[in-house]
Design an enzyme around this catalytic site. Sequence first.
Site, PDB file in Angstrom:
ATOM      1  N   GLU A 184      36.477  50.678  68.350  1.00 47.65           N
ATOM      2  CA  GLU A 184      35.886  51.422  67.229  1.00 47.65           C
ATOM      3  C   GLU A 184      35.763  52.921  67.523  1.00 47.65           C
ATOM      4  O   GLU A 184      35.555  53.717  66.603  1.00 47.65           O
ATOM      5  CB  GLU A 184      34.501  50.850  66.893  1.00 47.65           C
ATOM      6  N   ARG A 221      23.021  47.786  79.314  1.00 45.29           N
ATOM      7  CA  ARG A 221      23.407  48.849  78.382  1.00 45.29           C
ATOM      8  C   ARG A 221      22.481  50.020  78.624  1.00 45.29           C
ATOM      9  O   ARG A 221      21.255  49.872  78.600  1.00 45.29           O
ATOM     10  CB  ARG A 221      23.318  48.415  76.919  1.00 45.29           C
ATOM     11  N   HIS A 231      30.773  63.392  78.538  1.00 40.24           N
ATOM     12  CA  HIS A 231      31.734  62.395  79.014  1.00 40.24           C
ATOM     13  C   HIS A 231      32.191  62.732  80.438  1.00 40.24           C
ATOM     14  O   HIS A 231      32.374  61.837  81.264  1.00 40.24           O
ATOM     15  CB  HIS A 231      32.927  62.305  78.067  1.00 40.24           C
ATOM     16  N   LEU A 284      35.523  45.650  95.920  1.00 39.84           N
ATOM     17  CA  LEU A 284      34.952  45.630  94.562  1.00 39.84           C
ATOM     18  C   LEU A 284      36.078  45.643  93.537  1.00 39.84           C
ATOM     19  O   LEU A 284      36.999  46.453  93.639  1.00 39.84           O
ATOM     20  CB  LEU A 284      34.065  46.869  94.332  1.00 39.84           C
ATOM     21  N   ASP A 322      26.505  54.076  77.800  1.00 39.54           N
ATOM     22  CA  ASP A 322      26.221  54.786  76.547  1.00 39.54           C
ATOM     23  C   ASP A 322      25.252  55.943  76.773  1.00 39.54           C
ATOM     24  O   ASP A 322      24.379  55.877  77.646  1.00 39.54           O
ATOM     25  CB  ASP A 322      25.637  53.796  75.523  1.00 39.54           C
TER      26      ASP A 322
END
Length: 243
Positions: free
Chosen positions: A63, A177, A33, A127, A16
């Site tokens: 969302e 986060r 982004h 990974l 975020d």
Amino acid sequence: MTVSTVVPHHVAIVMDGNGRWATKRFLPRLAGHKQGVESLRRCVRACIQRGVRVLTVFAFSSENWNRPAEEVSGLMSLLAMALGREVPSLSAEGVRLHFVGDRQGLSEKVAAGLAQAEQSTAHNERLVLNVCFNYGGRWDIAQAAASLVARGEPITEAGLNGAMALAHVPDPDLFIRTGGEYRISNFLLWQSAYAEFFFSPSLWPDFDEAALDAALQDYASRERRFGQTSAQIQQVAASQVRA
Ligand code: IPE
Ligand code: IPE
Ligand code: MG
């Protein structure tokens, strides 16, 4: 480099802060982004170096469709672009890609690109990178329950576990986060039952090796009790040392 002694097997990240990173620089949100993709690239490398085996990232939530149409379409194009550009080098580094989320909401072209990327990296073992796109924790629980019902199976914890979109990996050990918000935002609701949480003030494009190490170091200092007492945990640890 490696700062922690106990490395989490599975790290999950809500990436975020891209929009704020861009806005601070008077850039369009999409520039944030784009920089976020670079940050993910760096994070994947750092996780491999530190011995993390599974990295699960939140790239687009159920969302996020509610954002302005221009940003949504920009994010779709960015996904297509990143697939084309990054998959060969990720594969060369031993990364196995999984895309987790509702594919029905995506265009045929994007969905085909995701399937192709999964196929071409299926043999890799260093990974596992789960990219959650058009994902929501509630969607995941609902689709798992629906698939059990469709198969005529009872709804049990074990049954749901096996039907969840992340059934191919163990639950996350460390849930990070970035961006300074203290919420889950419908990420791994079921799977993070016993994850350790770490909230980083860094905006995702700024989340570098040092920021990751801060999270790993904090994780290494935690005592995970899974409902038991501290004395019980220490007893088990001591018996393992003796063995
Ligand atoms: C996270 O960054 C990426 C996505 C949700 C796609 P944001 O776009 O939410 O960035 P902020 O929170 O507005 O800064
Ligand atoms: C969560 O971030 C989703 C992703 C990082 C993809 P958001 O920015 O959408 O979360 P809220 O809206 O601030 O809770
Ligand atoms: Mg955000």
